[in-house]
Design a protein around this motif. Structure first.
Motif, mmCIF file in Angstrom:
data_model
loop_
_atom_site.group_PDB
_atom_site.id
_atom_site.type_symbol
_atom_site.label_atom_id
_atom_site.label_comp_id
_atom_site.label_asym_id
_atom_site.label_seq_id
_atom_site.Cartn_x
_atom_site.Cartn_y
_atom_site.Cartn_z
ATOM 1 N N SER A 1 0.654 -1.521 0.384
ATOM 2 C CA SER A 1 -0.135 0.446 -0.186
ATOM 3 C C SER A 1 0.596 1.333 -0.398
ATOM 4 O O SER A 1 2.054 1.563 0.979
ATOM 5 C CB SER A 1 -0.893 0.174 1.387
ATOM 6 N N ALA A 2 0.654 1.987 -0.611
ATOM 7 C CA ALA A 2 0.945 3.466 -0.610
ATOM 8 C C ALA A 2 0.549 4.429 0.075
ATOM 9 O O ALA A 2 1.085 5.643 0.492
ATOM 10 C CB ALA A 2 0.695 4.534 -2.159
ATOM 11 N N GLY A 3 -0.425 3.781 1.399
ATOM 12 C CA GLY A 3 -0.758 5.229 2.169
ATOM 13 C C GLY A 3 -2.131 4.677 1.986
ATOM 14 O O GLY A 3 -2.846 4.287 0.753
ATOM 15 N N GLY A 4 -3.138 5.236 3.193
ATOM 16 C CA GLY A 4 -3.836 4.813 3.177
ATOM 17 C C GLY A 4 -4.936 3.748 3.780
ATOM 18 O O GLY A 4 -3.879 2.523 4.482
ATOM 19 N N THR A 5 -5.791 3.842 3.672
ATOM 20 C CA THR A 5 -7.131 1.857 4.504
ATOM 21 C C THR A 5 -6.581 1.546 3.041
ATOM 22 O O THR A 5 -6.782 0.878 2.288
ATOM 23 C CB THR A 5 -8.414 2.988 4.796
ATOM 24 N N ARG A 6 -7.400 0.506 3.546
ATOM 25 C CA ARG A 6 -7.579 -0.485 3.029
ATOM 26 C C ARG A 6 -8.713 -0.572 1.889
ATOM 27 O O ARG A 6 -8.372 -0.831 1.344
ATOM 28 C CB ARG A 6 -8.736 -2.140 3.267
ATOM 29 N N GLU A 7 -9.919 0.465 1.952
ATOM 30 C CA GLU A 7 -10.733 0.631 0.539
ATOM 31 C C GLU A 7 -10.607 1.700 0.177
ATOM 32 O O GLU A 7 -10.613 1.398 -0.992
ATOM 33 C CB GLU A 7 -11.765 1.181 2.030
ATOM 34 N N GLU A 8 -9.680 2.391 0.608
ATOM 35 C CA GLU A 8 -8.385 3.044 -0.843
ATOM 36 C C GLU A 8 -7.922 3.005 -1.726
ATOM 37 O O GLU A 8 -7.413 3.197 -2.679
ATOM 38 C CB GLU A 8 -8.353 3.967 0.392
ATOM 39 N N TYR A 9 -7.285 1.218 -0.733
ATOM 40 C CA TYR A 9 -6.375 0.539 -1.763
ATOM 41 C C TYR A 9 -7.036 -0.216 -2.522
ATOM 42 O O TYR A 9 -6.943 0.108 -4.242
ATOM 43 C CB TYR A 9 -5.461 -0.114 -0.591
ATOM 44 N N ILE A 10 -7.800 -0.858 -2.544
ATOM 45 C CA ILE A 10 -9.039 -1.411 -2.980
ATOM 46 C C ILE A 10 -9.606 -0.566 -4.581
ATOM 47 O O ILE A 10 -9.835 -1.304 -5.743
ATOM 48 C CB ILE A 10 -10.218 -2.297 -2.253
#
Length: 708
Positions: A211-220
């Motif tokens: 991940s480049a940062g942020g939440t799991r939902e933001e990554y998906i």
């Protein structure tokens, strides 16, 4: 490598693969290990001109080749020979590698075939018509790139790529993936099954740290947005200290193929190459390129009136280290010197090696010029301490030139040039010191360059000439030796040897000039009375000529001058390196009968030690002692000691710079062998010297000699 599937999905996967193979834009066929036709597509039939019912599953390769030959394929090669060559190629390629070849079919079309062997399937062969691509070279790369993207399905089917690969359908479900993909991401078996949702795989990767940062939902969401754009994309991810490059390839049916490659080592190599491009390989300091970029970034602050200083640093006597001790020792000196220099700097300073023994230092910020002076002083002190390398003590030192911006320049080129000019001044002032840039230095450098350019053509233009000054033998009361002195007439003036000899030595021009002086002096001396010697000064640079002894022999032979009438004067700087080759050359010259004299004796810090390294015929007392002879008792004491030393060692002594009767009587009373100076004669042309030598006995008087 094997493709992971489940039995329940086998039929669906087969249909999907058949549809993909039928629609790819090139011929495709599979031959069993027994050379039986397993499968093919329409493009394969079209390429070779087979009717739809002409070939059937299970046909032998030999039967198909016979049919293909009758249709005008395979050129002039007969079917039997083609079959033998083709099967030999296939059998030779059973290691899993892809092999390519070309053939000409009916209509003069060129076909490129590529085959790869799988033990479970046999030979998977593609046939591509590349005729148009050969003709249109500019479009061939675009065509190949497109074919490579379309080849992903086939490559995935036979698992014939080294990259990780995964194929997803339009609803984001896994269709197929290979072992490198599973290995790169360390995916568990449950996530490798066909039908696995993309979100499940992405959630696992997020938990593993991708991940480049942020939440799991933001990554998906980010990944979904990239897929929705339906554009080719390339992204770099970091996962567990590894760098992975992912390439996204959308397909027409709404699905996509992605390739995944661990490029950690590649990125490390690229970073190393970038570092090497901007840093010196020996010292790891920034190099000239990096230093100039740092300088250019400072220009904006200089334009605002902020101060910065550039220090040019040159190691003193480093060339002698390389010449006498070798480049390996020289490299170690450079490394140790760079460490000492770095130790004098602050965090905000930039120290670079420009090349050879030259360093540059950008000092920022600077309150005033005194900051740069203090740093230069630290550098000189740090470099003055001896270096210990391989049990050997080496003394060098450093000279520093300083330019302070914006007063000495706001642009990089100006500051660098002015710091270099200041360095030249520091070296001219005796080395191991520093000097600030001053206006007018550029003119001095231009003058130096003018002298150097003039020296290069001085011999061709016959601008050099010799003058001669006699040496009077005290016991003989006549001229026993004559010193040849070089003069240069250039641009309507006579340039002092003190001005042009150092430049000739630095540029190496002293070698051809010195040879001319030696030959000219010997020719002139051959016309004099037979017992008068000629003295010629030799530069230490001339001793680097391995055939110096041969040159002296040649000059004597050409002039028909006896070796005993030649006297070579050297300075103690020649013996500074204690070179075996130098001592050997001196012994060879002396064995010929040539006399060797040490000039300017007493001005060095270790003159006495040099008298032990070589048995000189004569030592010349430097004129600096003669100037104060009648005023300072220590000068008389030194002269007395030197004359006594010469007598005890069996060496003649010459007092230079004798200008008064009082000086003459004082050195005569001490037993000096010869005297030289304006009391007897200034340097005169060859004709005047020839007249002077006709006098049997002389009486000295100011400005010349007269018969007695």
């Amino acid at each position: 490598m094997s493709v992971r599937t489940e039995d329940t999905g086998h039929l669906a996967e087969t249909l999907l693969l058949d549809a993909a193979l039928e629609n790819i834009p090139y011929g495709f066929c599979v031959w069993s290990p027994q050379f039986r036709l397993v499968m093919w597509n329409k493009h394969y039939r079209d390429i070779y001109g087979f009717a739809p019912d002409a070939i059937q599953r299970g046909m032998s390769l030999e039967e198909v080749i016979q049919l293909s030959s009758r249709l005008g394929n395979h050129g002039a090669v007969g079917p039997a020979e083609f079959y033998e060559n083709y099967t030999e190629q296939l059998l030779a390629n059973r290691g899993g590698a892809r092999a390519k070849s070309r053939e000409v079919v009916h209509g003069g079309r060129t076909i490129e075939t590529a085959h790869v062997f799988s033990p479970a399937i046999g030979w998977v062969i593609t046939h591509e018509d590349i005729t148009d691509e050969i003709v249109r070279s500019e479009s061939v790369q675009k065509r190949k790139l497109e074919l490579e993207r379309q080849n992903i399905r086939l490559d995935a089917a036979v698992n014939n790529i080294s990259q990780g690969l995964c194929m997803m359908d339009a609803r984001g479900r896994l269709v197929i993936c290979n072992e490198p993909y599973a290995r790169i991401y360390d995916l568990p078996a449950r996530l490798l099954k066909p039908g696995t949702q993309l979100e499940d795989i992405l959630s696992h990767l997020f938990d593993q740290g991708m991940s480049a940062g942020g939440t799991r939902e933001e990554y998906i969401t980010w990944r979904r947005e990239m897929i929705a754009r339906r554009e080719y994309g390339k992204n770099i991810h970091e996962l567990n200290n590894r760098t992975i490059m992912m390439q996204h390839h959308p397909m027409k049916d709404g699905g996509w193929v992605s390739t995944h490659e661990d490029i950690t080592e590649q990125r490390q190599n690229e970073a190393r190459i970038r570092h090497l491009a901007r840093h010196d390989a020996l010292t790891d300091l920034p190099n000239r390129i990096e230093f100039l970029e740092q300088m250019s970034r400072t220009e904006s602050s200089l334009s605002r009136g902020e101060l910065a200083a550039v220090l040019y640093i040159d190691l003193d006597h480093f060339k002698a280290v390389n010449d006498t001790l070798g480049h390996a020792v020289g490299d170690e000196v450079i490394k140790q010197a760079s460490a000492r220099l770095w130790g004098t700097t602050r965090e905000t300073d930039v120290l670079a090696r420009l090349g050879g023994d030259e360093f540059a230092l950008l000092m920022r910020p600077v309150e005033d010029a005194a900051d740069a002076a203090r740093l230069a002083d630290r550098i000189i002190k740090a470099m003055s301490a001896p270096f210990l390398i391989g049990g050997q003590q080496i003394d060098i030192g450093a000279s520093v030139g300083i330019a302070v911006g914006p007063s000495d320049g706001e642009k990089t080129d100006t500051l660098m040039k002015n710091a270099d000019l200041a360095l030249y001044k520091a070296k001219s002032d005796g080395r191991s010191t520093y000097h600030f840039f001053e206006s007018g230095m550029d003119a001095a450098l231009q003058q130096r360059r003018s002298i150097e350019a003039g020296l290069r053509v001085a011999l061709q233009r016959n601008e050099l000439r010799l003058v001669f000054q006699p040496l009077l033998g005290m016991s003989e009361n006549r001229v026993t030796c004559v010193e040849a002195l070089l003069r240069w007439d250039h641009d309507n003036r006579t340039i002092s040897p003190a001005e042009f000899i150092p430049i000739a030595e630095e540029t190496g021009l002293i070698v051809p000039i010195g040879e001319w002086v030696l030959r000219e002096a010997c020719k002139t001396a051959a016309t004099w009375p037979g017992d008068v010697r000629i003295a010629v000064n030799l530069s230490p640079i001339q001793f680097k000529n391995r055939d110096l002894v041969g040159l002296v022999k040649s000059a004597l032979a050409d002039a028909k001058l006896a070796p005993t009438r030649l006297e070579l004067e050297i300075t103690e700087s020649l013996l500074l390196a204690d070179s075996d080759s130098t001592i050997r050359a001196l012994h060879e010259l002396r064995a010929m009968g040539v006399r060797i004299s040490m000039d300017d004796f007493g001005t060095g810090y270790s003159s006495l030690s040099y008298l032990r390294s070589f048995p000189f015929d004569k030592i010349k007392i430097d004129r600096s002692f003669m100037r104060d002879l009648t005023k300072r008792g220590d000068s008389l004491a030194i002269i007395k000691a030197v004359i006594g030393l010469g007598q005890s060692l069996g060496m003649a002594t010459t007092a230079e710079g004798v200008e008064t009767e009082e000086q003459l009587e004082m050195v005569r009373s001490q037993g000096c062998s010869e005297v030289q100076g304006f009391l007897f004669s200034p340097p005169v042309p060859a004709a005047a010297m020839a007249t002077l030598l006709q006098i049997d006995h002389v009486t000295p008087h100011r400005g010349g000699m007269r018969a007695s």
